[in-house]
Design an enzyme around this catalytic site. Structure first.
Site, PDB file in Angstrom:
ATOM      1  N   SER A   1       0.833  -1.203   0.000  1.00 51.52           N
ATOM      2  CA  SER A   1       0.000   0.000   0.000  1.00 51.52           C
ATOM      3  C   SER A   1       0.864   1.248   0.000  1.00 51.52           C
ATOM      4  CB  SER A   1      -0.907   0.006   1.226  1.00 51.52           C
ATOM      5  OG  SER A   1      -1.465   1.306   1.378  1.00 51.52           O
TER       6      SER A   1
ATOM      7  N   HIS B   1      -1.197  -1.162  -4.298  1.00 51.74           N
ATOM      8  CA  HIS B   1      -2.465  -0.778  -3.665  1.00 51.74           C
ATOM      9  C   HIS B   1      -2.500   0.741  -3.476  1.00 51.74           C
ATOM     10  CE1 HIS B   1      -6.062  -1.719  -1.264  1.00 51.74           C
ATOM     11  NE2 HIS B   1      -5.632  -0.848  -0.370  1.00 51.74           N
TER      12      HIS B   1
ATOM     13  N   ASP C   1      -4.619   3.804  -2.031  1.00 50.13           N
ATOM     14  CA  ASP C   1      -5.684   4.117  -1.066  1.00 50.13           C
ATOM     15  C   ASP C   1      -6.190   5.545  -1.242  1.00 50.13           C
ATOM     16  OD1 ASP C   1      -6.082   1.823   0.693  1.00 50.13           O
ATOM     17  OD2 ASP C   1      -3.987   2.099   1.259  1.00 50.13           O
TER      18      ASP C   1
ATOM     19  N   MET D   1      -8.687   8.334  -0.096  1.00 50.23           N
ATOM     20  CA  MET D   1      -9.534   8.675   1.063  1.00 50.23           C
ATOM     21  C   MET D   1     -10.009  10.116   0.941  1.00 50.23           C
ATOM     22  SD  MET D   1      -7.215   7.160   4.121  1.00 50.23           S
ATOM     23  CE  MET D   1      -6.584   5.482   4.105  1.00 50.23           C
TER      24      MET D   1
ATOM     25  N   HIS E   1      -8.307   1.398  -4.086  1.00 50.10           N
ATOM     26  CA  HIS E   1      -9.273   1.225  -3.001  1.00 50.10           C
ATOM     27  C   HIS E   1      -9.930   2.576  -2.749  1.00 50.10           C
ATOM     28  CE1 HIS E   1      -9.706   0.037   1.569  1.00 50.10           C
ATOM     29  NE2 HIS E   1     -10.877   0.242   0.984  1.00 50.10           N
TER      30      HIS E   1
ATOM     31  N   MET F   1     -12.067   4.849  -0.828  1.00 52.80           N
ATOM     32  CA  MET F   1     -12.741   5.100   0.458  1.00 52.80           C
ATOM     33  C   MET F   1     -13.353   6.493   0.382  1.00 52.80           C
ATOM     34  SD  MET F   1      -9.763   3.453   2.804  1.00 52.80           S
ATOM     35  CE  MET F   1      -8.592   3.564   1.478  1.00 52.80           C
TER      36      MET F   1
ATOM     37  N   MET G   1     -12.026  -5.763   5.228  1.00 51.24           N
ATOM     38  CA  MET G   1     -11.156  -4.861   5.996  1.00 51.24           C
ATOM     39  C   MET G   1     -10.844  -5.492   7.347  1.00 51.24           C
ATOM     40  SD  MET G   1     -10.439  -2.244   4.108  1.00 51.24           S
ATOM     41  CE  MET G   1      -9.470  -1.421   5.386  1.00 51.24           C
TER      42      MET G   1
ATOM     43  N   ASP H   1      -6.987  -6.200   4.288  1.00 49.31           N
ATOM     44  CA  ASP H   1      -6.312  -4.907   4.311  1.00 49.31           C
ATOM     45  C   ASP H   1      -6.362  -4.335   5.731  1.00 49.31           C
ATOM     46  OD1 ASP H   1      -5.342  -2.390   3.747  1.00 49.31           O
ATOM     47  OD2 ASP H   1      -6.958  -1.809   2.390  1.00 49.31           O
TER      48      ASP H   1
HETATM   49  C1  DX5 Z   1      -6.461   1.578   5.577  1.00 54.28           C
HETATM   50  C2  DX5 Z   1      -5.980   1.371   4.151  1.00 54.28           C
HETATM   51  C3  DX5 Z   1      -4.899   0.393   4.081  1.00 54.28           C
HETATM   52  C4  DX5 Z   1      -3.630   0.804   4.780  1.00 54.28           C
HETATM   53  C5  DX5 Z   1      -3.033  -0.439   5.364  1.00 54.28           C
HETATM   54  O1  DX5 Z   1      -7.572   2.365   5.578  1.00 54.28           O
HETATM   55  O2  DX5 Z   1      -7.051   0.906   3.347  1.00 54.28           O
HETATM   56  O3  DX5 Z   1      -4.634  -0.023   2.738  1.00 54.28           O
HETATM   57  O4  DX5 Z   1      -2.688   1.418   3.951  1.00 54.28           O
HETATM   58  O5  DX5 Z   1      -1.947  -0.068   6.129  1.00 54.28           O
HETATM   59  P1  DX5 Z   1      -1.229  -1.067   7.134  1.00 54.28           P
HETATM   60  O6  DX5 Z   1      -0.747  -2.230   6.345  1.00 54.28           O
HETATM   61  O7  DX5 Z   1      -0.160  -0.222   7.690  1.00 54.28           O
HETATM   62  O8  DX5 Z   1      -2.264  -1.490   8.173  1.00 54.28           O
HETATM   63 ZN    ZN Z   2      -6.592  -0.033   1.376  1.00 58.85          ZN
END
Ligand code: DX5
Ligand code: ZN
Length: 224
Positions: free
Chosen positions: A10, A36, A38, A40, A69, A71, A140, A178
């Site tokens: 990620s 990956h 992310d 947000m 991903h 979010m 998750m 994840d």
């Molecule tokens: C959390 C993200 C993850 C995050 C995981 O909301 O969706 O992808 O980067 O990070 P680690 O592996 O540090 O828990």
């Molecule tokens: Zn993620």
């Protein structure tokens, strides 16, 4: 159903000032990797990470699949732009999509692999009817929003339930996990039925560097 194990580092845990170097560092590990991404929005989840320009920048420096991903609220507003950026997969949260099937179709029509994600408090059954239409389900293992959180062992049962649901229907769907994935939790997740492991902190903050982080997780899963 045994599907190949794939790791998805990620980028959230990478040094954003040197994103290209971070991607090269994971590429050096070789093998079957996804990057990956992310996204947000500070609304569906409390944190704001980054958006389309970062996916575009990642696309310019790697040929690895980009596993995105989302979010965000109203993910349906962003499907075509991320598809045009060349992402390989788009994951939307069940909690953000009252018309989940429509959004999944929209992703497929944009030429991208659709996936659906479940927050920790959302039951496995919420994906039951969408399973035949998706390529992957993301369970998750932390509340989405931040990297570096503590793995929730309670989610192992949910991974099992989703895998059982898919198997019962004869569907070879990827199950991704994840949050808090490392060399200790990864084998538990793989035995529960997960085959795509997202990891941020345990890869990018590994004492020996990203390549060593990836190797440690792979080694730990060999015995499963
Ligand atoms: C959390 C993200 C993850 C995050 C995981 O909301 O969706 O992808 O980067 O990070 P680690 O592996 O540090 O828990
Ligand atoms: Zn993620």
């Amino acid at each position: 159903m045994a599907l190949p194990l794939r790791l998805a580092p990620s980028l959230l845990a990478a040094d954003f000032a040197h994103l290209g170097d971070a991607i090269s560092a994971v590429e050096a590990a070789g093998g079957d990797l996804l990057i990956h991404v992310d996204v947000m929005d500070g609304s569906f989840v409390p944190n704001i990470s980054f958006g389309l320009p970062v996916a575009e920048a990642a696309r310019r420096v790697t040929a690895l699949p980009l596993d995105t991903h989302l979010m965000v609220v109203h993910p349906e507003r962003h499907i075509e732009t991320f598809a045009a950026a060349g992402v390989t997969g788009l994951t939307v949260h069940v909690e953000t999509c009252p018309h989940l099937h429509r959004v999944v179709q929209q992703i497929r029509e944009a030429g991208v692999r659709p996936a659906v994600a479940l927050n920790p408090a959302t039951p496995a059954v919420m994906v039951e009817e969408i399973l035949p239409f998706v390529d992957m389900v993301l369970v998750m293992t932390v509340n989405p929003g931040y990297g570096g959180q503590k793995f929730m062992p309670e989610m192992l049962d949910k991974v099992r339930r989703v895998r059982d649901m898919a198997d019962a229907r004869g569907l070879a769907i990827d199950i991704q996990v994840d949050g808090g994935v490392d060399a200790r939790t990864a084998p538990l997740l793989v035995s529960a039925g997960a085959n795509v492991l997202v990891a941020g902190t345990s890869i990018f903050h590994a004492p020996g560097g990203p390549r060593a982080g990836i190797e440690a997780i792979r080694q730990a899963c060999l015995a499963v």
